[in-house]
Design a protein around this motif. Structure first.
Motif, mmCIF file in Angstrom:
data_model
loop_
_atom_site.group_PDB
_atom_site.id
_atom_site.type_symbol
_atom_site.label_atom_id
_atom_site.label_comp_id
_atom_site.label_asym_id
_atom_site.label_seq_id
_atom_site.Cartn_x
_atom_site.Cartn_y
_atom_site.Cartn_z
ATOM 1 N N ILE A 141 0.832 -1.203 0.000
ATOM 2 C CA ILE A 141 0.000 0.000 0.000
ATOM 3 C C ILE A 141 0.866 1.252 0.000
ATOM 4 C CG2 ILE A 141 -1.711 1.322 1.298
ATOM 5 C CD1 ILE A 141 -2.726 -1.431 2.364
ATOM 6 N N ARG A 142 1.918 1.253 0.837
ATOM 7 C CA ARG A 142 2.829 2.413 0.871
ATOM 8 C C ARG A 142 3.467 2.634 -0.495
ATOM 9 N NH1 ARG A 142 4.432 0.190 5.859
ATOM 10 N NH2 ARG A 142 6.315 -0.679 4.888
ATOM 11 N N GLU A 143 3.910 1.546 -1.117
ATOM 12 C CA GLU A 143 4.577 1.663 -2.408
ATOM 13 C C GLU A 143 3.637 2.151 -3.508
ATOM 14 O OE1 GLU A 143 5.996 -2.293 -2.888
ATOM 15 O OE2 GLU A 143 7.862 -1.959 -1.745
ATOM 16 N N ARG A 144 2.343 1.820 -3.397
ATOM 17 C CA ARG A 144 1.385 2.121 -4.466
ATOM 18 C C ARG A 144 0.482 3.305 -4.131
ATOM 19 N NH1 ARG A 144 -0.386 -4.233 -5.607
ATOM 20 N NH2 ARG A 144 1.756 -5.032 -5.497
ATOM 21 N N TYR A 145 0.654 3.866 -2.937
ATOM 22 C CA TYR A 145 -0.273 4.905 -2.480
ATOM 23 C C TYR A 145 -0.387 6.071 -3.464
ATOM 24 C CZ TYR A 145 -2.206 8.826 0.029
ATOM 25 O OH TYR A 145 -2.977 9.918 0.360
#
Length: 240
Positions: free
Chosen positions: A115-119
């Motif tokens: 999620i952090r990488e794709r936020y």
């Protein structure tokens, strides 16, 4: 040959599916037979449009494929985990868009690291920050279109065995619709299956290679998207 066999791998089998539910009005209740004996097989790599008039059973059928409505008769078999857009990504009005991206991502099976990488990609894809910093505001301040775009963006941030989209592409401007169609093509290329419910027939013919036409719960036609849409529109014109 191996690629051809893989492309024909069934992902969803609906076998004589009947769905009924009860509608209560005051002290009375009546049974609605929403889907009547629907049978079809969906395969990897297909994008399938569902068309039909309001109340024809399209959304009800998708809920049965997702496992949310048990058939009264018949069976639904799925390969992998079906994801119904707007249900798996169940967002909360009182939380900010940012928090809902995290919540929705977890609900769709992503890890916190993913999620952090794709936020930022999710927020940029949705366009909710195009006219202000809406990702920091509660979802209740969003228009219905903004909320639908965010749900689609969260769901589209990962690959799915079976992704079902109910009218999400009808929201947003032309640029968002182009991004959405391109993303659906990518999901199909990764061996997923996409179902799309839409009253916008041009979206179905441009996005899908196959279509199912439901009317009053009955599967009227199953075939190439352009042929099914043409038959539906000809039928609608003849009834006027």
């Amino acid at each position: 040959m191996a690629e051809e066999q893989d492309a024909r791998t069934p992902t969803v089998i609906a076998d004589d599916v009947h769905i009924t539910y009860r509608v209560h009005s005051g002290r009375t209740a009546r049974e609605v037979h929403a889907v009547k004996g629907v049978t079809f097989v969906a395969h990897r790599g297909e994008a399938i449009g569902l068309i039909g008039s309001n109340g024809s059973g399209k959304s009800t059928l998708l809920k049965a494929v997702a496992g949310l409505l048990p058939p009264a008769r018949g069976r639904v078999y799925t390969r992998g985990q079906p994801s119904l857009l707007g249900v798996n990504a169940a967002l909360m009005n009182e939380l900010t868009g940012e928090r809902n991206v995290v919540l929705g991502g977890l609900a769709m099976g992503m890890t916190r690291r993913q999620i952090r990488e794709r936020y930022q990609r999710i927020v940029d894809f949705s366009g909710i920050d195009d006219k202000g910093d809406f990702s920091t505001l509660p979802m209740r301040t969003y228009s219905s279109g903004m909320a639908a775009r965010l749900r689609f963006s969260i769901a589209a941030a990962k690959s799915h065995d079976v992704l079902m989209i109910d009218e999400a592409l009808a929201t947003g401007d032309a640029a968002f619709q182009r991004r959405s169609k391109a993303r659906i093509a990518e999901l199909r290329a990764t061996a997923g299956t996409v179902f799309l419910v839409s009253h916008h027939h041009r979206t179905v013919t441009e996005t899908c290679d196959r279509a199912l036409w439901l009317e009053a719960g009955v599967l009227r036609m199953d075939g190439p998207a352009a042929d099914v849409v043409a038959a539906y529109e000809a039928d609608a014109k003849a009834k006027k």
